[in-house]
Design a protein around this motif. Structure first.
Motif, PDB file in Angstrom:
ATOM      1  N   ALA A  51       0.851  -1.199   0.000  1.00 15.28           N
ATOM      2  CA  ALA A  51       0.000   0.000   0.000  1.00 15.28           C
ATOM      3  C   ALA A  51       0.885   1.248   0.000  1.00 15.28           C
ATOM      4  CB  ALA A  51      -0.916  -0.002   1.218  1.00 15.28           C
ATOM      5  N   ARG A  52       0.285   2.378  -0.345  1.00 15.65           N
ATOM      6  CA  ARG A  52       1.052   3.621  -0.422  1.00 15.65           C
ATOM      7  C   ARG A  52       1.207   4.318   0.919  1.00 15.65           C
ATOM      8  NH1 ARG A  52      -2.144   4.103  -5.288  1.00 15.65           N
ATOM      9  NH2 ARG A  52      -0.804   3.911  -7.142  1.00 15.65           N
ATOM     10  N   HIS A  53       0.235   4.139   1.804  1.00 15.04           N
ATOM     11  CA  HIS A  53       0.229   4.899   3.055  1.00 15.04           C
ATOM     12  C   HIS A  53      -0.080   3.987   4.239  1.00 15.04           C
ATOM     13  CE1 HIS A  53       0.073   8.529   0.575  1.00 15.04           C
ATOM     14  NE2 HIS A  53      -0.892   7.946  -0.105  1.00 15.04           N
ATOM     15  N   CYS A  54       0.520   4.304   5.375  1.00 12.65           N
ATOM     16  CA  CYS A  54       0.211   3.649   6.637  1.00 12.65           C
ATOM     17  C   CYS A  54       0.123   4.712   7.714  1.00 12.65           C
ATOM     18  CB  CYS A  54       1.285   2.621   6.999  1.00 12.65           C
ATOM     19  SG  CYS A  54       1.165   1.973   8.686  1.00 12.65           S
ATOM     20  N   VAL A  55      -0.921   4.632   8.537  1.00 14.44           N
ATOM     21  CA  VAL A  55      -1.072   5.513   9.687  1.00 14.44           C
ATOM     22  C   VAL A  55      -1.248   4.616  10.906  1.00 14.44           C
ATOM     23  CG1 VAL A  55      -2.314   7.442  10.708  1.00 14.44           C
ATOM     24  CG2 VAL A  55      -2.220   7.206   8.209  1.00 14.44           C
ATOM     25  N   ALA A  70     -13.034   8.411   8.857  1.00  8.81           N
ATOM     26  CA  ALA A  70     -12.382   9.087   7.729  1.00  8.81           C
ATOM     27  C   ALA A  70     -13.175   8.933   6.443  1.00  8.81           C
ATOM     28  CB  ALA A  70     -10.965   8.546   7.551  1.00  8.81           C
ATOM     29  N   MET A  71     -13.993   7.869   6.376  1.00  3.93           N
ATOM     30  CA  MET A  71     -14.885   7.660   5.235  1.00  3.93           C
ATOM     31  C   MET A  71     -16.214   8.388   5.395  1.00  3.93           C
ATOM     32  SD  MET A  71     -14.345   3.561   4.641  1.00  3.93           S
ATOM     33  CE  MET A  71     -12.751   2.871   4.208  1.00  3.93           C
ATOM     34  N   ASP A  72     -16.337   9.181   6.470  1.00  2.00           N
ATOM     35  CA  ASP A  72     -17.567   9.933   6.774  1.00  2.00           C
ATOM     36  C   ASP A  72     -18.757   9.015   7.012  1.00  2.00           C
ATOM     37  OD1 ASP A  72     -16.475  12.540   6.704  1.00  2.00           O
ATOM     38  OD2 ASP A  72     -16.546  12.525   4.520  1.00  2.00           O
ATOM     39  N   GLY A 189       3.133  -6.311  19.251  1.00  2.00           N
ATOM     40  CA  GLY A 189       4.034  -5.523  20.073  1.00  2.00           C
ATOM     41  C   GLY A 189       4.003  -5.979  21.516  1.00  2.00           C
ATOM     42  N   PHE A 190       4.394  -5.075  22.413  1.00  2.00           N
ATOM     43  CA  PHE A 190       4.366  -5.341  23.848  1.00  2.00           C
ATOM     44  C   PHE A 190       3.230  -4.568  24.515  1.00  2.00           C
ATOM     45  CE2 PHE A 190       9.180  -6.279  23.699  1.00  2.00           C
ATOM     46  CZ  PHE A 190       8.920  -7.580  23.298  1.00  2.00           C
ATOM     47  N   GLY A 191       2.194  -4.303  23.753  1.00  2.00           N
ATOM     48  CA  GLY A 191       1.017  -3.585  24.237  1.00  2.00           C
ATOM     49  C   GLY A 191       0.056  -3.440  23.075  1.00  2.00           C
ATOM     50  N   ASP A 192      -0.938  -2.591  23.239  1.00  2.00           N
ATOM     51  CA  ASP A 192      -1.886  -2.380  22.149  1.00  2.00           C
ATOM     52  C   ASP A 192      -1.260  -1.544  21.038  1.00  2.00           C
ATOM     53  OD1 ASP A 192      -4.310  -3.756  22.742  1.00  2.00           O
ATOM     54  OD2 ASP A 192      -4.671  -2.335  24.371  1.00  2.00           O
ATOM     55  N   GLY A 193      -1.793  -1.711  19.845  1.00  2.00           N
ATOM     56  CA  GLY A 193      -1.345  -0.937  18.704  1.00  2.00           C
ATOM     57  C   GLY A 193      -2.147  -1.330  17.483  1.00  2.00           C
ATOM     58  N   GLY A 194      -2.181  -0.470  16.498  1.00  2.00           N
ATOM     59  CA  GLY A 194      -2.913  -0.769  15.268  1.00  2.00           C
ATOM     60  C   GLY A 194      -2.455   0.136  14.153  1.00  2.00           C
ATOM     61  N   ALA A 195      -3.013  -0.072  12.963  1.00  3.17           N
ATOM     62  CA  ALA A 195      -2.644   0.755  11.821  1.00  3.17           C
ATOM     63  C   ALA A 195      -3.723   0.683  10.754  1.00  3.17           C
ATOM     64  CB  ALA A 195      -1.306   0.331  11.228  1.00  3.17           C
ATOM     65  N   VAL A 196      -3.812   1.744   9.992  1.00  2.00           N
ATOM     66  CA  VAL A 196      -4.636   1.794   8.781  1.00  2.00           C
ATOM     67  C   VAL A 196      -3.687   1.901   7.604  1.00  2.00           C
ATOM     68  CG1 VAL A 196      -6.380   3.074   7.490  1.00  2.00           C
ATOM     69  CG2 VAL A 196      -6.515   2.960   9.995  1.00  2.00           C
ATOM     70  N   VAL A 197      -3.827   0.996   6.627  1.00  2.00           N
ATOM     71  CA  VAL A 197      -3.051   1.114   5.387  1.00  2.00           C
ATOM     72  C   VAL A 197      -4.020   1.364   4.239  1.00  2.00           C
ATOM     73  CG1 VAL A 197      -1.184  -0.360   6.236  1.00  2.00           C
ATOM     74  CG2 VAL A 197      -3.023  -1.366   4.916  1.00  2.00           C
ATOM     75  N   THR A 198      -3.596   2.174   3.302  1.00  2.00           N
ATOM     76  CA  THR A 198      -4.482   2.578   2.216  1.00  2.00           C
ATOM     77  C   THR A 198      -3.684   3.186   1.073  1.00  2.00           C
ATOM     78  OG1 THR A 198      -6.458   3.935   1.711  1.00  2.00           O
ATOM     79  CG2 THR A 198      -4.837   4.887   3.214  1.00  2.00           C
ATOM     80  N   ASP A 199      -4.274   3.171  -0.112  1.00  2.21           N
ATOM     81  CA  ASP A 199      -3.713   3.894  -1.253  1.00  2.21           C
ATOM     82  C   ASP A 199      -4.300   5.296  -1.378  1.00  2.21           C
ATOM     83  OD1 ASP A 199      -2.010   1.867  -2.044  1.00  2.21           O
ATOM     84  OD2 ASP A 199      -3.416   1.004  -3.487  1.00  2.21           O
ATOM     85  N   ASP A 200      -5.277   5.613  -0.537  1.00  2.00           N
ATOM     86  CA  ASP A 200      -6.011   6.870  -0.603  1.00  2.00           C
ATOM     87  C   ASP A 200      -5.299   7.918   0.258  1.00  2.00           C
ATOM     88  OD1 ASP A 200      -7.835   8.979  -0.265  1.00  2.00           O
ATOM     89  OD2 ASP A 200      -9.573   7.657  -0.407  1.00  2.00           O
ATOM     90  N   ALA A 201      -4.590   8.838  -0.371  1.00  2.00           N
ATOM     91  CA  ALA A 201      -3.810   9.833   0.366  1.00  2.00           C
ATOM     92  C   ALA A 201      -4.689  10.731   1.218  1.00  2.00           C
ATOM     93  CB  ALA A 201      -2.993  10.678  -0.614  1.00  2.00           C
ATOM     94  N   LEU A 203      -7.650   9.993   2.545  1.00  2.00           N
ATOM     95  CA  LEU A 203      -8.141   9.242   3.697  1.00  2.00           C
ATOM     96  C   LEU A 203      -7.033   9.082   4.732  1.00  2.00           C
ATOM     97  CD1 LEU A 203     -10.531   6.271   3.767  1.00  2.00           C
ATOM     98  CD2 LEU A 203      -8.359   6.051   4.972  1.00  2.00           C
ATOM     99  N   ALA A 204      -5.808   8.795   4.282  1.00  2.00           N
ATOM    100  CA  ALA A 204      -4.696   8.644   5.217  1.00  2.00           C
ATOM    101  C   ALA A 204      -4.458   9.923   6.010  1.00  2.00           C
ATOM    102  CB  ALA A 204      -3.432   8.246   4.463  1.00  2.00           C
ATOM    103  N   GLU A 205      -4.521  11.058   5.344  1.00  2.00           N
ATOM    104  CA  GLU A 205      -4.303  12.329   6.036  1.00  2.00           C
ATOM    105  C   GLU A 205      -5.419  12.593   7.044  1.00  2.00           C
ATOM    106  OE1 GLU A 205      -2.468  15.728   7.305  1.00  2.00           O
ATOM    107  OE2 GLU A 205      -1.717  14.027   6.143  1.00  2.00           O
ATOM    108  N   ARG A 206      -6.633  12.191   6.695  1.00  2.00           N
ATOM    109  CA  ARG A 206      -7.740  12.384   7.633  1.00  2.00           C
ATOM    110  C   ARG A 206      -7.558  11.496   8.866  1.00  2.00           C
ATOM    111  NH1 ARG A 206     -12.429  14.975   7.974  1.00  2.00           N
ATOM    112  NH2 ARG A 206     -14.221  13.968   8.972  1.00  2.00           N
TER     113      ARG A 206
END
Length: 371
Positions: A51-55, A70-72, A189-201, A203-206
């Motif tokens: 994917a292009r972006h990860c947050v 982010a998708m409203d 990891g050693f605790g909670d964590g997550g990520a959103v990956v997307t090609d939509d720049a 949406l990633a910025e939002r």
């Protein structure tokens, strides 16, 4: 021999020198949030997924909720979810004010049935939220066709499917995808964590705004948002583990192959139902889930033999107290309800020894015989 369900400490011991160096680097830096480790991990994880972006955010559940926001998607909207899944999938939808609409899974893969999904779409449907459950991907090709026909979006829940492939493409490369890095995940990891990956720049910025108080610049808040940020320590640990993810996945697949071979012949109406991947899928075997009509007796016998098992998941979400009185609670979901009565997860992980795998196989074969 006693076989625990999962040994989380083993991964740390294998990588202790590198993990200690990574965490020490962060502690020495004095930079603990939104720093270089996070930026590097986001780049590396996006590339791994194709994917292009990860947050990266605070949890897998947050990843789902923030992606939906982010998708409203919000009040008055519907999001199609699996009837058989962990509650976080539904809770993330509910947190936006939208309604989760349950659809039955395919019993063979435990994932959303595309035909049933299409039948459930209404004028209020805004998104389809497939879960790549137990490490097996949903049929993204079929679901993408359904989504395109009806003009709705797809948000993948890949909390259990780091690196899984459908039709030769990794989950995360098909559409916007949410991951969890909870310690027990394939990449944890050693605790909670997550990520959103997307090609939509856009949406990633939002999502970046939503995870950081709606702020690009300190004390300037552009939207109403929250605080959900993967910290530098977790990002550093995940970078170390990511380099070993494919090798660990291969080991999981080897364990699964031994289970399937060693438990062959036990399939049948009076025995077990073994997991069978779809021909187009490359699962990552987050869990090895069998089914038994006499699960309680089987689990008791395995416990007596020293084999620890878990149930994923004993209560269908639409039957949970959280959704009592809802429209979904009033609907029967016979496939999901049967799975909730029958599923049983055997020990699985990249650090499960050959002797432990043999012990599990022998214990299951012995336990099933008198069932």
């Amino acid at each position: 021999m006693d076989v625990p369900f999962l040994n989380l400490r083993a991964a740390y011991l294998e990588l202790k020198r590198d993990i200690d160096a990574a965490t020490g680097r962060v502690l020495d830096s004095g930079r603990y949030l939104l720093g270089p480790e996070l930026a590097a991990f986001e780049t590396e994880w996006a590339a791994y997924c194709g994917a292009r972006h990860c947050v990266a955010v605070g949890s897998g559940c947050d990843a789902l909720e923030l992606a939906l926001r982010a998708m409203d998607i919000g009040p008055g909207d519907e999001v199609i979810v699996p009837a058989h899944t962990f509650a976080a999938t539904w809770l993330a939808v509910s947190a936006t004010g939208a309604e989760p609409v349950a659809v039955e899974p395919e019993p063979a893969t435990f994932t959303l049935d595309p035909e049933r999904v299409e039948a459930a779409i209404t004028s209020r449907t805004r998104a389809i939220l497939p879960v790549h459950l137990y490490g097996h991907p949903a049929d993204l090709a079929a679901l993408s066709e359904v989504a395109e026909r009806h003009g709705v979006r797809i948000l993948e829940d890949a909390a259990q499917a780091h690196g899984a492939q459908a039709y030769g493409r990794r989950v995360g490369a098909w559409s916007t995808t949410a991951f969890s890095f909870y310690p027990g995940k394939n990449l944890g990891g050693f605790g909670d964590g997550g990520a959103v990956v997307t090609d939509d720049a856009e949406l990633a910025e939002r999502v970046r705004l939503l995870r950081n108080y709606g702020s690009r610049e300190k004390y300037r808040h552009e939207i109403r948002a929250t605080n959900s940020r993967l910290d530098e320590l977790q990002a550093a640990v995940l970078r170390v583990k990511l380099a070993h993810l494919d090798a660990w996945t291969e080991r999981r697949a080897a364990v699964a192959a031994r289970y399937l071979d060693g438990l062959s012949g036990l399939d049948g109406p009076d025995g077990l139902v073994l997991p069978r991947p779809a021909p187009w899928a490359e699962p990552v075997w987050h869990l090895f889930v069998i089914r038994s009509a006499d699960r309680s007796a089987l689990r008791e016998r395995l416990a007596a033999a020293g084999v620890e098992t878990l149930i994923h998941y004993p209560v269908p979400v639409h039957r949970s107290e959280a959704y009592a009185g809802s429209r979904q609670a009033a609907r029967a979901q016979p496939v999901a309800e049967r799975l909730a009565r029958e599923v049983l997860s055997l020990p699985m992980g990249p650090h499960l020894s050959d002797d432990a795998v043999t012990a599990v196989i022998e214990a299951v074969r012995s336990a099933v015989a008198p069932c």
